[in-house]
Design a protein around this motif. Structure first.
Motif, mmCIF file in Angstrom:
data_model
loop_
_atom_site.group_PDB
_atom_site.id
_atom_site.type_symbol
_atom_site.label_atom_id
_atom_site.label_comp_id
_atom_site.label_asym_id
_atom_site.label_seq_id
_atom_site.Cartn_x
_atom_site.Cartn_y
_atom_site.Cartn_z
ATOM 1 N N GLY A 1 0.794 -1.221 0.000
ATOM 2 C CA GLY A 1 0.000 0.000 0.000
ATOM 3 C C GLY A 1 0.825 1.270 0.000
ATOM 4 N N ASP A 2 2.139 1.152 -0.222
ATOM 5 C CA ASP A 2 2.951 2.367 -0.337
ATOM 6 C C ASP A 2 3.127 2.703 -1.816
ATOM 7 N N CYS B 1 4.508 0.253 -4.472
ATOM 8 C CA CYS B 1 3.816 -0.987 -4.818
ATOM 9 C C CYS B 1 3.243 -0.959 -6.239
ATOM 10 N N ALA C 1 -6.613 2.070 -6.201
ATOM 11 C CA ALA C 1 -6.738 1.473 -4.870
ATOM 12 C C ALA C 1 -5.912 2.257 -3.857
ATOM 13 N N LEU C 2 -4.708 2.635 -4.227
ATOM 14 C CA LEU C 2 -3.866 3.421 -3.320
ATOM 15 C C LEU C 2 -4.500 4.763 -2.984
ATOM 16 N N PRO D 1 -4.259 -2.659 2.943
ATOM 17 C CA PRO D 1 -3.554 -3.490 1.968
ATOM 18 C C PRO D 1 -4.331 -3.633 0.658
ATOM 19 N N ILE D 2 -3.613 -4.050 -0.353
ATOM 20 C CA ILE D 2 -4.193 -4.322 -1.667
ATOM 21 C C ILE D 2 -3.775 -5.743 -2.035
ATOM 22 N N ASP E 1 -9.454 -4.280 -2.767
ATOM 23 C CA ASP E 1 -9.072 -3.270 -1.781
ATOM 24 C C ASP E 1 -10.174 -3.149 -0.741
ATOM 25 N N SER E 2 -9.914 -2.386 0.307
ATOM 26 C CA SER E 2 -10.813 -2.338 1.461
ATOM 27 C C SER E 2 -11.953 -1.326 1.346
#
Length: 151
Positions: free
Chosen positions: A26-27, A30, A72-73, A79-80, A97-98
């Protein structure tokens, strides 16, 4: 636009020619990491399974991965997960993704800066399915392995 699964039968996991899953931190790094995973995965499919995968399919897969991971980020904390899987004629890029919010493609606007990711994915993918999950959402984009005309 919320896509629903189409009328095709669901493919059982053991029906995939090859598949792999990746947890991404998730940085910002990525995105490049996910593109490298996609290229390595398709190269492995060529070498280990003898699959024909066009250069166009390789490029489009990396593009789709970049756009979906970037979204997603930007919009989902945490997290992905990325899964790559190949059927007989397609590579499927699956991103989880969340954030349960279903994204929508904006109308085309060449003057708009940014927010074209889903438009791009819709334009290059053979199919696109967005599903809410019990936690978050899952986006699946299918890309033809060979240079075929889109239907």
């Amino acid at each position: 636009m919320e896509s629903q699964p189409d009328d095709r039968e669901r493919i059982e996991p053991d029906a995939y020619v090859i598949q792999a899953g990746y947890a991404l931190g998730g940085d910002g790094g990525c995105i490049a990491q996910a593109r490298h995973h996609a290229a390595d995965f398709l190269t492995r499919a060529r070498v280990e399974k003898g699959l024909t995968i066009s250069s166009r399919a390789m490029d489009l897969t990396r593009l789709v991965v970049s756009e979906l991971i970037t979204n997603a980020l930007k919009y989902a904390p945490g997290p992905i997960l990325m899964e790559l899987r190949i059927t007989d004629a397609m590579v499927e890029v699956v991103i989880w993704d969340s954030d349960p919010t279903v994204p929508t493609a904006k109308t085309a606007d060449p003057g708009r800066i940014g927010q074209h990711g889903l438009e791009i994915v819709k334009a290059v993918a053979h199919d696109l399915v967005i599903e809410r999950q019990s936690v978050g959402k899952q986006i699946t984009a299918g890309i033809a392995l060979t240079d075929t005309v889109r239907s």
